[in-house]
Design an enzyme around this catalytic site. Structure first.
Site, PDB file in Angstrom:
ATOM      1  CG  HIS A 145      -8.999   1.717  -7.801  1.00 18.52           C
ATOM      2  ND1 HIS A 145      -9.378   2.943  -7.312  1.00 18.52           N
ATOM      3  CD2 HIS A 145      -7.873   1.383  -7.138  1.00 18.52           C
ATOM      4  CE1 HIS A 145      -8.511   3.319  -6.386  1.00 18.52           C
ATOM      5  NE2 HIS A 145      -7.595   2.398  -6.264  1.00 18.52           N
ATOM      6  CG  PHE A 146      -4.609  -0.602 -10.281  1.00 15.93           C
ATOM      7  CD1 PHE A 146      -4.056  -0.742 -11.535  1.00 15.93           C
ATOM      8  CD2 PHE A 146      -4.948  -1.749  -9.577  1.00 15.93           C
ATOM      9  CE1 PHE A 146      -3.850  -1.984 -12.083  1.00 15.93           C
ATOM     10  CE2 PHE A 146      -4.747  -3.003 -10.125  1.00 15.93           C
ATOM     11  CZ  PHE A 146      -4.203  -3.116 -11.385  1.00 15.93           C
ATOM     12  CG  HIS A 147      -5.191   0.889 -15.675  1.00 17.08           C
ATOM     13  ND1 HIS A 147      -5.488  -0.366 -15.248  1.00 17.08           N
ATOM     14  CD2 HIS A 147      -4.070   0.765 -16.439  1.00 17.08           C
ATOM     15  CE1 HIS A 147      -4.593  -1.226 -15.720  1.00 17.08           C
ATOM     16  NE2 HIS A 147      -3.716  -0.559 -16.446  1.00 17.08           N
ATOM     17  NE  ARG A 177      -6.109  -7.665 -10.470  1.00 17.36           N
ATOM     18  CZ  ARG A 177      -5.307  -7.097  -9.562  1.00 17.36           C
ATOM     19  NH1 ARG A 177      -5.716  -6.994  -8.301  1.00 17.36           N
ATOM     20  NH2 ARG A 177      -4.130  -6.631  -9.887  1.00 17.36           N
ATOM     21  CG  HIS A 201      -1.897   1.258   0.907  1.00 19.68           C
ATOM     22  ND1 HIS A 201      -2.907   1.296  -0.015  1.00 19.68           N
ATOM     23  CD2 HIS A 201      -1.776   2.514   1.368  1.00 19.68           C
ATOM     24  CE1 HIS A 201      -3.394   2.515  -0.087  1.00 19.68           C
ATOM     25  NE2 HIS A 201      -2.731   3.277   0.747  1.00 19.68           N
ATOM     26  CE1 TYR A 218      -2.005   7.985  -0.715  1.00 18.17           C
ATOM     27  CE2 TYR A 218      -1.789   5.833   0.295  1.00 18.17           C
ATOM     28  CZ  TYR A 218      -2.578   6.866  -0.161  1.00 18.17           C
ATOM     29  OH  TYR A 218      -3.929   6.775  -0.077  1.00 18.17           O
TER      30      TYR A 218
END
Ligand code: HEM
Ligand SMILES: [Cu+2]
Lengths: 67, 589
Positions: free
Chosen positions: B400-402, B463, B249, B253
């Site tokens: 989401h993460f694209h 996925r 995670h 960031y």
């Protein structure tokens, strides 16, 4: 001359894409189901065309004439 | 004629060096400019390869065009994840940090050899890991690493892959040491001054990185390398998963904070204004340092073997983590609005037309921020313990993460490149209109691909599979048909790839451009509400680091203890002595 610049048309066109994609979903909230994505894209394609034509004939505020 | 590598390394040498002002970055810090160029070169090569695999995957799994065998899908997917989410992002941010720390502290790193040492270590790691993934495509070489970019047991890669990863991470640690030494040198000359904002951002980010990479270092060095070498038994999957997500995670960031650095310190300037609030920016980075790490368990909501209570704590921390991003949205928009009003923008929304939308650096970052807002919303769905069950391991998650890493970060980096590459090469950007077209095309492509992925996920499409079509089972879309969603994913993927090719071409032509860059004189403007208005305690890096460590201990000690007690270090109750040592022990005892 009263035209939207190519850059402005590009950005307006881009802004229409998410709207076209979400439009069928929004319609489900008012009970219209199975409004196909193809139809939605066709519709907003026409909207874009209308903006294009309008930008050619109207005096657009904030037009980039001369810049 | 110079060789290709020489010409990459020499892109700073314009024919007419004197055309560059003496206060420009490249003239003041030629060595750092070169380091930044090398980092960017690595990043862009990784972007090219990873992006190519991305479009192949998108077309393959939607069954539009198939150029690979489904058996090779995981090799490509691993390369896509590692090259884009690890190599591209981290090399690019290393370049950004080297630039930002140097320009804000107004001094180069103490020892250029040390700087080249970390560049070299990261390079060696990349070549080892990347090479062992790609070797999976060549049947003649007995090396492969099809373990995806979330490399935990029971999937096993060739030892070279893990050793490369370890080297890469060590390289980033050395880079952090370089930046801290630069800071301490500055501190010796300026005992009473506030840490310059960009340097503050670099240092807090690196503190977070040191803390979070402990997890992956233990995973790789203690468990995965000895296991892949055949020295130790297979570790418990749950343990390696937990150690991975301890790092997995916060790494998001690590990607995002350099993008924030650009939004806070460069975007206001591009919009013609100044940063709204320096203290708010500092608060945001401190919050990320504190909260990024004790949340990793939110990737493990479906893992048996971790008690619900621990998951609940991770969820709560995660929701707190939304705060700094919301603060950022406020501060960045306020700064941009201030800039627009400086340029004569008026009205509630009319100021939007007074912004430099023709500048690809500005528009790219704004579109990236907009998509990040959408990604934040789908992220909240992921973070909710109960609705996560609906989307877990579906294609919603790549959707989401694209938006987050694939756009908020990647598009910001591309936009930043349009601004930074002229600054570190001394060459003018080849084409601004093409750049503008490129960033908008990325936005359009991602709108197609990501929206359709989210919807496919809600319909239950998994996925990470080359063959999402199951026999005797049909997915049902909430709106529209599954085949139209598939086409949208494929179409979006192609647009993204075209956008990527245009970007790389524009940058390559910039690197070969003989026109000198202009506008290098101006420095970044100070904030409206400056550092003198932020509490001194914000600069107490030691204090924040200690609190961050305490929070991590609180969040992780009990879960790890219970995993080790419950499942053990190794599977099937195997004891933890090395297999090579075992015979020796038997003889001795
Ligand atoms: C050319 C643009 C891109 C295309 C067409 C693309 C396409 C895809 C597709 C279709 C998947 C899902 C495959 C599956 O789950 O079966 C995927 C996964 C992924 N993508 Fe991309 N992508 C692109 C750019 C990016 C960028 C810029 C990043 C990050 C900087 C990124 C990071 C990832 C990651 C981390 C995964 C997950 C890999 C895994 O599940 O192990 N992608 N991509
Ligand atoms: Cu996370």
């Amino acid at each position: 001359m009263s035209r939207l610049s190519p850059a402005a048309l590009l950005l307006i066109g881009a802004a229409l894409v998410p709207i076209a994609i979400e439009f069928p979903v929004i319609l489900t909230f008012v009970g219209i189901r199975n409004f196909s994505f193809g139809l939605s894209f066709a519709l907003f394609g026409l909207v874009f065309l209308a903006i294009l034509v309008w930008s050619e004939v109207a005096d657009v505020i904030g037009s980039s004439a001369g810049s | 004629m110079s060789t290709p590598t020489e010409s990459i390394l020499n892109i700073g040498r314009t024919d007419d060096e004197t055309a560059l002002p003496a206060e420009s970055f490249i003239v003041k810090y030629p060595t750092v400019a070169r380091v930044v160029r090398v980092c960017f070169a690595y990043a862009f090569v990784a972007l090219a390869v990873g992006g190519l695999f991305g479009v192949i995957q998108a077309l393959h799994r939607t069954n539009v065009i198939r150029v690979i065998d489904s058996a090779d899908y995981y090799t490509l997917l691993t390369a896509h994840g590692v090259f884009l989410a690890i190599v591209f992002t981290i090399f690019f941010l290393a370049g950004v940090f080297a630039w930002a720390n140097t320009r804000s502290l107004e001094r180069p790193p103490l020892n250029p050899r040390f700087t080249w040492l970390w560049v070299g270590t990261m390079s060696a790691g990349t070549l080892l890991s990347g090479g062992s993934i790609l070797a999976g495509l060549v049947a003649e070489i007995d090396v492969s690493a099809d373990v995806l970019f979330t490399f935990y047991a029971p999937l096993q890669a060739h030892p070279l892959f893990y050793i490369g990863l370890a080297l890469f991470v060590v390289g980033t640690w050395l880079a952090g040491i370089d930046w801290f030494r630069q800071y301490l040198d500055w501190r010796a000359d300026n005992p009473d001054e506030r840490i310059p904002l960009q340097s503050f951002m670099v240092l807090t980010t690196m503190l977070m990185w040191y803390l979070s990479t402990l997890g992956v270092a233990i995973e790789v060095v203690v468990f995965l390398i000895p296991w892949s070498l055949g020295l130790m038994p297979a570790p418990t999957p749950l343990l390696t998963r937990t150690l991975f997500w301890f790092f997995g995670h916060p790494v998001v960031y690590f990607w995002l904070m350099p993008a924030y650095l650009m939004w806070y310190t460069v975007l206001p300037k591009l919009s013609g204004g100044r940063l709204f609030s320096d203290p708010l920016a500092r608060v945001v980075f401190v919050l990320f340092l504190l909260l990024s790490t004790p949340v990793g368990i939110h990737h493990q909501y479906l893992d048996p073997g971790i008690a619900e209570g621990f998951k609940f704590i991770a969820m709560t921390n995660t929701m707190f983590l939304l705060l700094p991003s919301l603060l950022t949205a406020f501060t960045v928009v306020a700064s941009v609005e201030h800039g627009a009003r400086q340029n004569g923008g008026e009205g509630y929304f009319g100021w939007l037309t007074a912004l430099p939308w023709r500048d690809p650096a500005f528009t790219g970052m704004m579109l990236a921020g907009l998509m990040f807002a959408a990604g934040g919303f789908s992220g909240m769905v992921n973070a909710g313990m109960n609705i996560n069950y609906l989307v877990h391991n579906t294609i919603w998650v790549p959707g989401h993460f694209h938006l987050t890493v694939g756009t908020a970060v990647a598009l910001t980096f591309m936009a930043a490149a349009y601004w930074l590459v002229p600054r570190v090469t001394g060459r003018a950007l080849y084409s601004r209109p093409i750049g503008l077209f490129q960033v908008v095309l990325w936005f359009i492509g991602m709108t197609f691909m990501s929206a359709a992925m989210h919807r496919g996920g809600l319909a239950g499409i998994p996925r990470r599979t080359a063959e999402p079509e199951y026999s005797k089972f049909t997915f049902e879309a909430v709106v529209g048909t599954i085949s139209s969603l598939r086409l949208q994913i494929a179409f979006g993927g192609v647009l993204l790839f075209v956008s990527l090719v245009i970007f790389l071409a524009n940058i390559a032509l910039t690197a070969a451009n003989n026109e000198p860059a202009t506008g290098l004189k101006t420095d970044l403007p100070p904030a409206l509400s400056g550092p003198e208005q932020s509490p001194q305690v914000l600069d107490e890096l030691k204090l924040w680091a200690i609190i961050a460590i305490v929070l991590v201990i609180l969040a992780y000690s009990l879960p790890l203890w219970s995993i080790i007690n419950g499942a053990g270090f190794y599977q099937d109750g195997i004891t933890a002595s090395p297999q090579v040592v075992q015979p020796v022990l038997e003889v001795l005892i």
